[in-house]
Design an enzyme around this catalytic site. Structure first.
Site, PDB file in Angstrom:
ATOM      1  N   SER A  59      -1.314   2.911  -8.119  1.00 28.64           N
ATOM      2  CA  SER A  59      -1.577   1.885  -8.158  1.00 28.64           C
ATOM      3  C   SER A  59       0.508   2.614  -8.265  1.00 28.64           C
ATOM      4  CB  SER A  59      -1.782   1.334  -9.634  1.00 28.64           C
ATOM      5  OG  SER A  59      -1.294  -0.088  -9.694  1.00 28.64           O
ATOM      6  N   HIS A  61      -2.499  -0.114  -4.559  1.00 26.56           N
ATOM      7  CA  HIS A  61      -2.986  -2.034  -5.195  1.00 26.56           C
ATOM      8  C   HIS A  61      -1.308  -2.676  -4.764  1.00 26.56           C
ATOM      9  CE1 HIS A  61      -4.846  -1.273  -8.718  1.00 26.56           C
ATOM     10  NE2 HIS A  61      -5.905  -1.239  -8.045  1.00 26.56           N
ATOM     11  N   ASP A 115      -8.049   0.507 -13.746  1.00 25.47           N
ATOM     12  CA  ASP A 115      -8.621   0.739 -12.460  1.00 25.47           C
ATOM     13  C   ASP A 115      -9.135   2.080 -11.627  1.00 25.47           C
ATOM     14  OD1 ASP A 115     -10.189  -0.240 -10.071  1.00 25.47           O
ATOM     15  OD2 ASP A 115      -8.189  -0.587  -8.999  1.00 25.47           O
TER      16      ASP A 115
END
Lengths: 283, 199
Positions: free
Chosen positions: B19, B46, B139
């Site tokens: 991310s 992401h 995540d």
């Protein structure tokens, strides 16, 4: 090595139970999820187990078979992808600039929104057609397998906090009007203009088990086919091909393609990036 | 084929997630994958949904494998790195083939690393390697655990040196047994494993 291969290919308990659940749902409720892509379906059923308080898929099957209300809850968890009005504004801009001039040449216009869920896409197209002066001679068939979703779609009521996104999307779609012209907001909800619904028919239709019901000039089916296996995708695309007039248009989701489909040859690319296809005159 | 999955032999696929800070981290990790690797690589990074994805343009010139953005139902090609498209989850389905989903975000993320890792663990089992890099949310933690539980090899970027340590730390909180490596060491290890010389 052979033992290794056998171990790899032996389905897990979850896979076995899921297969049985799908068979049970088909036999009891006539909903056919057997052709749904397995990875996403597993994920959704796993979520459903938690939400519905079941330890195993077998337990879920036991309850689903005996409780129609619980089946509806499962159906909601398994079928409803959240959409937005004018999702992917460039798609609607392409329809506006590229397809509308052709659609305008038809004295009456029929559009099929397949897998309409709670109606966002159907209302988006109705608004677009009204802006282009075509809604009065158009009929939009908005179909889905989930009756609860269809009822919500028919009501045309959305949470006000979703409107910022809807409005931004609508503006970016090249719209000549303001989205606020089409709804009334009160008590945290936006109620869409009843007159839009006059030209939309919401109805129960399954791409897995039903057949074609009308001849149409445009099919919009976005982010529905991604949940199907290739054979079921081919079935659905076959329906679209049959429903479309020669030269009719098919719109898919931003990452969906006809490239891997049995019906790819029946269509030409009309607008590559926005996944708008045109049925060949000879198809 | 070796049965000792823990050393990376017999790896058929690699999943990579990152991310915040992920473009820089993946720029070190993905180019380290050897052209001798006969499997496929799946990556989730992401990104804001509105931005048209430039990941293929960014990574293709740096990597030794082909780099593509995933299309729905695409058969998986060996020696290819697939990126999840913005605003869709990317899954590995039976076949194996790629599948996309527009299901709700997981940990506020779509694509979600958990969704990719869990589906890939299901299909590849012990022949999967999972790599989790820098990131500011959790995540990927559950997904990496799923890779481990299915018998796959797992590795996180060392939180002590990661640009943003939260993601790797979350994975280690769930299961402390993941291999922990600094970015350069991770690249060396991945390079060795994919060249067929696991350390």
């Amino acid at each position: 090595m052979d033992a290794e291969v056998a171990r790899r290919e032996r389905p897990s308990e979850f896979d076995i139970e899921l297969q049985l659940l799908l068979d049970a749902i088909f036999l009891k409720y006539h909903y056919d999820f057997r052709g749904y892509a397995r990875a996403s379906l597993k994920r959704r059923v796993t979520v459903a187990l938690t939400r519905l308080g079941c330890a195993t898929v077998s337990q879920l099957q036991d309850r689903v078979l005996r409780d129609a209300a619980l089946f509806q809850s499962l159906l909601d968890l398994v079928t409803v992808p959240v959409s937005e009005m004018f999702r992917d504004p460039a798609y609607f801009r392409a329809i506006r600039t590229d397809l509308v001039p052709v659609l305008r040449t038809y004295p009456s216009l029929k559009v099929w929104v397949a897998g309409c869920s709670t109606g966002e896409e159907a209302y988006s197209l109705a608004i677009l057609l009204r802006e282009e002066g075509l809604l009065d001679r158009a009929l939009i068939y908005a179909t889905d397998i989930n009756l609860a979703s269809l009822a919500r779609a028919e009501a045309g009521v959305y949470e006000v906090d979703r409107l910022t996104t809807f409005t931004d999307n609508h503006r970016q779609s090249g719209a000549p009007t303001s989205l606020s012209d089409y709804y009334t907001a009160a008590y945290g909800r936006a109620v869409f203009d009843r007159s839009l619904r006059a030209n939309i028919v919401f109805s129960d239709h399954s791409l897995a088990t039903d057949s074609v019901f009308a001849e149409v000039q445009l099919v919009s089916c976005r982010n529905v086919l991604i949940y199907f296996t290739s054979p079921l995708q081919n079935r659905a695309l076959g329906l679209f091909r049959e429903a479309l007039v020669p030269g009719g248009f098919l719109g898919l989701g931003a990452k969906e393609t006809l490239r891997f489909s049995a019906h790819g040859d029946a269509f030409s690319e009309r607008h590559r990036t926005e996944r708008l296809y045109q049925k060949r005159m000879t198809a | 084929m070796s049965r000792s999955g823990s050393h990376g032999a017999g790896v058929e696929a690699i999943v990579v997630g990152a991310s915040a800070g992920g473009i820089d981290a993946m720029s070190i990790v993905l180019p380290a994958i050897s052209e001798a690797f006969a499997g496929a690589v799946f990556a989730v990074l992401h990104l804001p949904r509105e931005r048209p994805s430039l990941l293929v343009e960014i990574f293709a010139p740096k990597c030794r494998l082909a780099v593509r953005e995933a299309e729905d139902k695409e058969p998986i090609d060996a020696r290819t790195i697939y990126f999840a498209p913005p605003d869709y989850h990317m899954l590995v389905d039976r076949g194996p083939a790629l599948a996309l989903s527009a299901d709700p975000p997981v940990h506020f993320s779509r694509p979600s690393i958990d969704v990719l890792f869990e589906s890939a663990a299901d299909v590849y089992g012990p022949r999967l390697m999972g790599v989790l890099l820098t990131g500011a949310n959790e995540d990927g933690a559950a997904g990496l655990e799923a890779v481990h539980r299915a018998g796959g090899v797992t590795c996180v970027e060392d939180p002590a040196t990661a640009a943003v340590p939260f993601m790797a730390a979350a994975a280690l909180r769930r299961w402390p047994g993941h291999r922990v490596l600094s970015l350069p060491a991770l690249a060396d290890w991945l390079s060795a494993v994919t060249a067929g010389n696991p350390a």
